[in-house]
Design a protein around this motif. Structure first.
Motif, short mmCIF file in Angstrom:
data_model
loop_
_atom_site.label_atom_id
_atom_site.label_comp_id
_atom_site.label_asym_id
_atom_site.label_seq_id
_atom_site.Cartn_x
_atom_site.Cartn_y
_atom_site.Cartn_z
N THR A 190 0.82 -1.20 0.00
CA THR A 190 0.00 0.00 0.00
C THR A 190 0.86 1.25 0.00
O THR A 190 1.99 1.23 0.50
N VAL A 191 0.31 2.31 -0.57
CA VAL A 191 0.94 3.63 -0.49
C VAL A 191 0.14 4.52 0.46
O VAL A 191 0.42 5.71 0.59
N ASP A 192 -0.82 3.95 1.14
CA ASP A 192 -1.66 4.66 2.11
C ASP A 192 -1.03 4.53 3.50
O ASP A 192 -1.02 3.45 4.09
N PRO A 193 -0.49 5.62 4.06
CA PRO A 193 0.16 5.52 5.36
C PRO A 193 -0.80 5.12 6.48
O PRO A 193 -0.37 4.51 7.46
N TYR A 194 -2.09 5.43 6.35
CA TYR A 194 -3.05 5.06 7.38
C TYR A 194 -3.31 3.56 7.39
O TYR A 194 -3.45 2.95 8.45
N GLN A 195 -3.36 2.96 6.22
CA GLN A 195 -3.52 1.51 6.15
C GLN A 195 -2.27 0.82 6.70
O GLN A 195 -2.36 -0.15 7.43
N ALA A 196 -1.11 1.36 6.38
CA ALA A 196 0.14 0.80 6.90
C ALA A 196 0.16 0.88 8.43
O ALA A 196 0.59 -0.06 9.10
N GLN A 197 -0.32 1.98 8.96
CA GLN A 197 -0.36 2.14 10.41
C GLN A 197 -1.28 1.09 11.04
O GLN A 197 -0.95 0.53 12.07
N SER A 198 -2.40 0.81 10.40
CA SER A 198 -3.30 -0.21 10.95
C SER A 198 -2.65 -1.59 10.92
O SER A 198 -2.84 -2.39 11.83
N TRP A 199 -1.87 -1.87 9.88
CA TRP A 199 -1.13 -3.14 9.84
C TRP A 199 -0.12 -3.20 10.99
O TRP A 199 0.04 -4.23 11.63
N GLN A 200 0.56 -2.09 11.25
CA GLN A 200 1.56 -2.06 12.32
C GLN A 200 0.91 -2.21 13.69
O GLN A 200 1.46 -2.87 14.56
N GLU A 201 -0.26 -1.60 13.85
CA GLU A 201 -0.94 -1.68 15.14
C GLU A 201 -1.44 -3.09 15.43
O GLU A 201 -1.66 -3.44 16.59
#
Length: 176
Positions: free
Chosen positions: A102-113
């Motif tokens: 993804t290039v969506d930082p918010y989706q990446a953050q949800s994966w990290q969380e």
């Protein structure tokens, strides 16, 4: 103008010896290859001593019209990125499977969380940044936020000879 556009990427995974006595190998995403040719699972692409690189493709990153703000914030950082989420796969070699890119930082953050697997941030190739920028230029400006006005509250009418419980004029006192 399309409401969404997609692009294929290949994920390059690197295995190198660990310096820790608790792990034999360190796994990391080494690179992202835009428009990579399709592979059938992980394929070894390079070996230098104990360091081995594998590639798996294609994985799709999709840009959506409603997420323009997220893509803008990614580009405005000055270091646009793409994120890769991996989950452990004990049955495979290498022992990782790609969940998504993804290039969506918010989706990446949800994966990290979520706290499971591995989420890697990789610099986005210049032609992929140009792809995002073209999409952002084509998307119309989002309408300005308008706060809605509340409707006037409906006051309950007395029924059956009793005063409504939640009437603003006749609130029950704590003594009732």
């Amino acid at each position: 103008m399309a409401k969404e556009v997609s692009r294929q990427f290949g994920v390059v995974l690197q295995r190198r010896p660990a310096v820790s006595k608790w792990a034999d190998w360190v796994w990391s995403v080494a690179d992202i290859v835009p428009d990579a040719p399709a592979t059938d699972g992980w394929r070894e692409i390079a070996r230098e001593g104990d360091v081995v690189r594998y590639m798996n493709a294609p994985f799709t990153a999709t840009l959506y019209e409603k997420m323009v703000e997220a893509y803008d914030s990614n580009i405005e950082t000055g270091q646009p990125a793409i994120w890769v989420a991996l989950a452990e796969n004990d049955a495979g070699d290498p022992p990782w499977r790609v969940i998504g890119v993804t290039v969506d930082p918010y989706q990446a953050q949800s994966w990290q969380e979520a706290g499971e697997g591995l989420v890697e941030r990789i610099a986005l190739a210049p032609d992929a940044v140009a792809w995002m920028a073209r999409f952002l230029q084509e998307v119309p400006e989002a309408p300005a936020f308008r706060k809605r006005r509340r409707d006037s509250a409906k006051v309950e009418e007395p029924q059956f000879g009793k005063t409504p419980i939640f009437s603003p004029e006749h609130r029950r006192s704590e003594q009732d």
